[in-house]
Design a protein around this motif. Sequence first.
Motif, PDB file in Angstrom:
ATOM      1  N   THR A 261       0.809  -1.218   0.000  1.00 32.28           N
ATOM      2  CA  THR A 261       0.000   0.000   0.000  1.00 32.28           C
ATOM      3  C   THR A 261       0.843   1.269   0.000  1.00 32.28           C
ATOM      4  OG1 THR A 261      -1.748  -1.163   1.216  1.00 32.28           O
ATOM      5  CG2 THR A 261      -1.817   1.245   1.267  1.00 32.28           C
ATOM      6  N   LEU A 262       1.982   1.235   0.680  1.00 32.03           N
ATOM      7  CA  LEU A 262       2.783   2.435   0.909  1.00 32.03           C
ATOM      8  C   LEU A 262       4.150   2.280   0.255  1.00 32.03           C
ATOM      9  CD1 LEU A 262       3.045   5.182   2.400  1.00 32.03           C
ATOM     10  CD2 LEU A 262       3.934   3.887   4.366  1.00 32.03           C
ATOM     11  N   GLU A 263       4.432   3.109  -0.722  1.00 33.49           N
ATOM     12  CA  GLU A 263       5.730   3.061  -1.391  1.00 33.49           C
ATOM     13  C   GLU A 263       6.844   3.410  -0.411  1.00 33.49           C
ATOM     14  OE1 GLU A 263       7.981   4.992  -5.314  1.00 33.49           O
ATOM     15  OE2 GLU A 263       5.905   5.533  -4.820  1.00 33.49           O
ATOM     16  N   GLY A 264       7.895   2.600  -0.409  1.00 32.37           N
ATOM     17  CA  GLY A 264       9.020   2.832   0.480  1.00 32.37           C
ATOM     18  C   GLY A 264       8.802   2.367   1.903  1.00 32.37           C
ATOM     19  N   TYR A 265       7.776   1.570   2.122  1.00 37.75           N
ATOM     20  CA  TYR A 265       7.475   1.089   3.478  1.00 37.75           C
ATOM     21  C   TYR A 265       8.622   0.254   4.023  1.00 37.75           C
ATOM     22  CZ  TYR A 265       5.282  -1.691   7.187  1.00 37.75           C
ATOM     23  OH  TYR A 265       4.986  -2.307   8.374  1.00 37.75           O
ATOM     24  N   THR A 266       8.975   0.514   5.278  1.00 41.14           N
ATOM     25  CA  THR A 266       9.934  -0.309   6.012  1.00 41.14           C
ATOM     26  C   THR A 266       9.251  -0.822   7.271  1.00 41.14           C
ATOM     27  OG1 THR A 266      10.800   1.649   7.150  1.00 41.14           O
ATOM     28  CG2 THR A 266      11.954   0.924   5.167  1.00 41.14           C
ATOM     29  N   PRO A 267       9.315  -2.121   7.557  1.00 38.66           N
ATOM     30  CA  PRO A 267       8.576  -2.677   8.699  1.00 38.66           C
ATOM     31  C   PRO A 267       9.149  -2.230  10.036  1.00 38.66           C
ATOM     32  CG  PRO A 267       9.202  -4.393   7.123  1.00 38.66           C
ATOM     33  CD  PRO A 267       9.973  -3.165   6.766  1.00 38.66           C
ATOM     34  N   PRO A 268       8.284  -2.099  11.039  1.00 39.25           N
ATOM     35  CA  PRO A 268       8.776  -1.899  12.404  1.00 39.25           C
ATOM     36  C   PRO A 268       9.185  -3.238  13.005  1.00 39.25           C
ATOM     37  CG  PRO A 268       6.400  -2.015  12.443  1.00 39.25           C
ATOM     38  CD  PRO A 268       6.811  -2.150  10.999  1.00 39.25           C
ATOM     39  N   GLN A 269       9.924  -3.182  14.085  1.00 32.63           N
ATOM     40  CA  GLN A 269      10.188  -4.382  14.875  1.00 32.63           C
ATOM     41  C   GLN A 269       9.002  -4.605  15.811  1.00 32.63           C
ATOM     42  OE1 GLN A 269      12.799  -6.723  14.878  1.00 32.63           O
ATOM     43  NE2 GLN A 269      11.368  -7.761  16.208  1.00 32.63           N
TER      44      GLN A 269
ATOM     45  N   LEU B 127      -2.865  -4.001  17.554  1.00 34.20           N
ATOM     46  CA  LEU B 127      -1.590  -4.100  16.845  1.00 34.20           C
ATOM     47  C   LEU B 127      -1.591  -3.213  15.600  1.00 34.20           C
ATOM     48  CD1 LEU B 127       1.190  -5.513  16.643  1.00 34.20           C
ATOM     49  CD2 LEU B 127       0.055  -7.284  15.271  1.00 34.20           C
ATOM     50  N   ALA B 128      -2.686  -3.257  14.847  1.00 34.80           N
ATOM     51  CA  ALA B 128      -2.781  -2.469  13.624  1.00 34.80           C
ATOM     52  C   ALA B 128      -2.770  -0.972  13.921  1.00 34.80           C
ATOM     53  CB  ALA B 128      -4.042  -2.848  12.850  1.00 34.80           C
ATOM     54  N   HIS B 129      -3.350  -0.565  15.046  1.00 35.41           N
ATOM     55  CA  HIS B 129      -3.304   0.838  15.461  1.00 35.41           C
ATOM     56  C   HIS B 129      -1.858   1.278  15.671  1.00 35.41           C
ATOM     57  CE1 HIS B 129      -4.729   4.461  17.749  1.00 35.41           C
ATOM     58  NE2 HIS B 129      -3.541   4.292  18.328  1.00 35.41           N
ATOM     59  N   GLU B 130      -1.071   0.453  16.352  1.00 33.04           N
ATOM     60  CA  GLU B 130       0.330   0.806  16.575  1.00 33.04           C
ATOM     61  C   GLU B 130       1.098   0.835  15.261  1.00 33.04           C
ATOM     62  OE1 GLU B 130       0.848   2.057  19.286  1.00 33.04           O
ATOM     63  OE2 GLU B 130      -0.858   1.256  20.381  1.00 33.04           O
ATOM     64  N   TYR B 131       0.761  -0.051  14.341  1.00 30.03           N
ATOM     65  CA  TYR B 131       1.352   0.001  13.004  1.00 30.03           C
ATOM     66  C   TYR B 131       0.965   1.306  12.308  1.00 30.03           C
ATOM     67  CZ  TYR B 131       3.755  -4.419  12.170  1.00 30.03           C
ATOM     68  OH  TYR B 131       4.685  -5.431  12.172  1.00 30.03           O
TER      69      TYR B 131
END
Length: 290
Positions: free
Chosen positions: A97-105, A162-166
């Motif tokens: 969905t988001l270009e350049g997305y990097t996952p959180p830990q 969890l999705a809210h924190e994301y």
Amino acid sequence: MTFNDNASVGRSTARRRGGGAAIAGGGIAGIGAIAVLLFQLFTGTDLSGLLGGGGGAVGGGEETEVAQCETGADANQRDDCRLAAGQLALDQYWGETLEGYTPPQLIIVDGATGTQCGTASNQTGPFYCPPEQTVYVDPTFFGLLRQQFDATAGPLAQLYVLAHEYGHHVQNITGIMADHPDRGTGPDSDAVRLELQADCFAGAWVGNMTEQEDENGVPFLEAPTQQQIADAINAAQSVGDDHIQQESGGVVNPESFTHGSSEQRQRWFETGYRSGPEACETFGIPGGSL
């Protein structure tokens, strides 16, 4: 919400960490303490000193894998595995969905652990730590909500949290947080707008959650039932500023709001669920219309 039993969820990078004893349910008594817990649910503000009693020692703690978390069946049985599996689906969604997305830990907290944003434990509740780009969740927090507050905290409600924190992570890496550093309080404050947008982002993922698949093309999740959606909405309502103030025996004071009312949190979750993340522009709405 149910994971497909045969979905492969063993690729999660979630880690377990803990350096202190868990805060048992018996150590927290009274609706005032629960109000503190709920206030902290999405803030990352450690108010554990107000609760009194039994916090364990806090430290970095050893990090380990989330053990025996390989299939959707495992995720359906255990809160920690459910959160780890949810990480896979959320990262896939935002990566698409988001270009350049990097996952959180994602750190699953055992008891308590120190972070750059304060102590992570079931007293502080789940939170996102921006300088670390890390989400912290102690799964025993959901048990506290079930036992001591009118919130079912079922599987989809847990994934909503969890999705809210994301959602906060997305705000961080896209510069939304940096653009609104002076948040203050009040019904039209930037703090409330950030929280409602994170609710909306969470709803957007829930509306799309059945589209994410494992490496074998098996969908991670089955379509949520209406009852499960209601459970997630119940979680959103439970952490409305007005509801927390009422349950703590105080007067509802909109000028002190930091997260939005129960009605707003439900409405913005549903907006994302129906219309996707493009509809989550809370900062473009005039005061009084949020």
